[in-house]
Scaffold this active site. Sequence first.
Site, PDB file in Angstrom:
ATOM      1  N   ASP A  13      -0.860 -12.654   1.956  1.00 18.32           N
ATOM      2  CA  ASP A  13      -1.482 -11.622   2.792  1.00 18.32           C
ATOM      3  C   ASP A  13      -1.672 -12.267   4.167  1.00 18.32           C
ATOM      4  OD1 ASP A  13      -2.754  -9.480   3.809  1.00 18.32           O
ATOM      5  OD2 ASP A  13      -4.310  -9.325   2.279  1.00 18.32           O
ATOM      6  N   GLU A  43      -9.042 -13.507  -1.807  1.00 23.55           N
ATOM      7  CA  GLU A  43      -8.334 -13.854  -0.568  1.00 23.55           C
ATOM      8  C   GLU A  43      -9.060 -14.983   0.155  1.00 23.55           C
ATOM      9  OE1 GLU A  43      -6.765 -10.688   1.801  1.00 23.55           O
ATOM     10  OE2 GLU A  43      -7.262 -11.725   3.666  1.00 23.55           O
ATOM     11  N   HIS A  51       0.880  -1.169   0.000  1.00 25.53           N
ATOM     12  CA  HIS A  51       0.000   0.000   0.000  1.00 25.53           C
ATOM     13  C   HIS A  51       0.917   1.218   0.000  1.00 25.53           C
ATOM     14  CE1 HIS A  51      -2.310  -3.013   2.352  1.00 25.53           C
ATOM     15  NE2 HIS A  51      -3.384  -2.471   1.840  1.00 25.53           N
ATOM     16  N   ASP A  64       2.293   1.940   3.318  1.00 26.17           N
ATOM     17  CA  ASP A  64       3.290   1.013   3.885  1.00 26.17           C
ATOM     18  C   ASP A  64       4.709   1.511   3.616  1.00 26.17           C
ATOM     19  OD1 ASP A  64       1.140  -0.707   4.331  1.00 26.17           O
ATOM     20  OD2 ASP A  64       1.518  -1.854   2.492  1.00 26.17           O
ATOM     21  N   ASP A  84      -5.823 -13.754   8.976  1.00 26.25           N
ATOM     22  CA  ASP A  84      -4.661 -13.687   8.076  1.00 26.25           C
ATOM     23  C   ASP A  84      -3.504 -14.593   8.496  1.00 26.25           C
ATOM     24  OD1 ASP A  84      -5.941 -11.844   6.477  1.00 26.25           O
ATOM     25  OD2 ASP A  84      -4.935 -10.096   7.322  1.00 26.25           O
ATOM     26  N   HIS A  92     -11.063 -13.974   3.242  1.00 26.32           N
ATOM     27  CA  HIS A  92     -12.260 -13.203   2.900  1.00 26.32           C
ATOM     28  C   HIS A  92     -13.369 -14.132   2.419  1.00 26.32           C
ATOM     29  CE1 HIS A  92      -9.705  -9.328   2.079  1.00 26.32           C
ATOM     30  NE2 HIS A  92      -9.515  -9.843   3.280  1.00 26.32           N
TER      31      HIS A  92
HETATM   32  C1  XLS Z   1      -7.613  -6.668   4.205  1.00 23.40           C
HETATM   33  C2  XLS Z   1      -7.121  -6.854   2.868  1.00 23.40           C
HETATM   34  C3  XLS Z   1      -5.932  -5.984   2.465  1.00 23.40           C
HETATM   35  C4  XLS Z   1      -5.791  -6.002   0.966  1.00 23.40           C
HETATM   36  C5  XLS Z   1      -5.004  -4.858   0.439  1.00 23.40           C
HETATM   37  O1  XLS Z   1      -8.368  -7.449   4.741  1.00 23.40           O
HETATM   38  O2  XLS Z   1      -6.832  -8.207   2.678  1.00 23.40           O
HETATM   39  O3  XLS Z   1      -4.793  -6.400   3.115  1.00 23.40           O
HETATM   40  O4  XLS Z   1      -5.236  -7.192   0.521  1.00 23.40           O
HETATM   41  O5  XLS Z   1      -5.535  -3.655   0.766  1.00 23.40           O
HETATM   42 NI    NI Z   2      -5.880  -9.082   1.034  1.00 22.57          NI
HETATM   43 NI    NI Z   3      -7.711  -9.522   4.212  1.00 26.60          NI
END
Ligand code: XLS
Ligand code: NI
Ligand code: NI
Length: 435
Positions: free
Chosen positions: A337, A266, A99, A102, A307, A269
């Site tokens: 991630d 992801e 990001h 970051d 994560d 997610h």
């Molecule tokens: C958060 C997201 C984030 C994205 C990038 O839950 O996974 O890390 O991958 O903004």
């Molecule tokens: Ni992510």
């Molecule tokens: Ni995430």
Amino acid sequence: MEYFPNVKKITFEGPKSDNPFAFRYYNPQEVVLGKSMKEHLRFAVAYWHTMIQDGCDPFGSAVNKRNWFGKTPIDTAKNRVDAIFEFLTKLDVDYFCFHDADIAPEGETLKETNKNIDEIVALIKQRMSETGKRLLWNTANMFSNPRFVHGAASSSNAVVFAHAAAQVKKGLEVGKELGATNYVFWGGREGYESLLNTDMNLEQDNMARFFHMAVDYAKEINFEAQFLIEPKPKEPTTHQYDFDCSAAIAFLSAYGLKKYFKLNIEANHATLAGHTFEHELNIARCYDMLGSIDANQGNSILGWDTDEFPTDLYSVTLAVYQIVENGGLGKGGINFDAKVRRSSFEQDDLFFGHIAGIDTFARGLKAVEKLKKDKFFENILEKRYASYKNGIGADIVSGKANFKTLEEYALQNTKLKNESDHLEQIKSKLNDYIF
Ligand code: XLS
Ligand code: NI
Ligand code: NI
């Protein structure tokens, strides 16, 4: 300075090795299903989890021991660049993701922030050319700063919309400068806390306007990266508009954006949305929208985005299967991630986490190789859908049938027979391939 003095280059030593700084399954040059493991598994390191995350949680402060802190925020930012390139080189991983927030500290003004970004981007560019490492994707952090309290492109405050646009404009320029292969949009606060005060229509229209502006600007500056939306159902908002792959695809289709985007999917997610990872990958594949993945895993007894590094071989194998069926990830890759647990606070744990994830994907790929050689899933599907190969089934699939011909058929064929799926047998056999 050397940031990871305990670690030399990580190499493949085979399953019997008890060297914790070695791959036991990932052998980059090994050819699997016609491609090297390295080509199949384009791994990436996430800047935010590896370089920034300090181990604090809602109940406790920072615990992670890290040696890249300098006298000023910009010194720390520079040290981090050197540290991540050392990390990538030692880990033998080719890609990284970040990001904007970051890599460089935010300034008092947007101008100052952009100046900080420029300084660090120049350094990153230099290290990239020295090491051959590549940027899988960059993105804009439009969720941490207090200005995004009501969202970014979906904010109720138009001034915030403008700020977010300026931030993404800069992100696209940075992506171009560093030759990013993708650009990601994760709308962390693009959703709502409560529907009681939300104009959902306006907010979604505004998000679409925002994405169209991003597409236009990328064209204008000839930035050819693949745009990716990263769906997530909730957290930090109660409801995020890009809830899951289906919702994101519906949104992109409705607003004429589908052809410009793919999805960054992801694992954690997916499970937060009540799906399996392989479900989300499969949905994306149905619509030719599988772009890239964020590799991690959740914890089924905790309800949030934990994560964790992916070590669940069962789930990873089924995910890799989807990727192989997709013909790979194209411009995309496998971004970890993922963060080490708070109790794994030593710097070397960053290596152990990544090695665990990399080896799990390598094992998944090997299992998929066996599954493909035996046509395990192909045979199951062929048998299960055999009725569509000829007769009335073939008429349905070819478009020859209509309600009248089908009624005629149904009136004549009163004896209907279904077959058992024998699903338990399938699951038991699948275990033989995975374990
Ligand atoms: C958060 C997201 C984030 C994205 C990038 O839950 O996974 O890390 O991958 O903004
Ligand atoms: Ni992510
Ligand atoms: Ni995430």
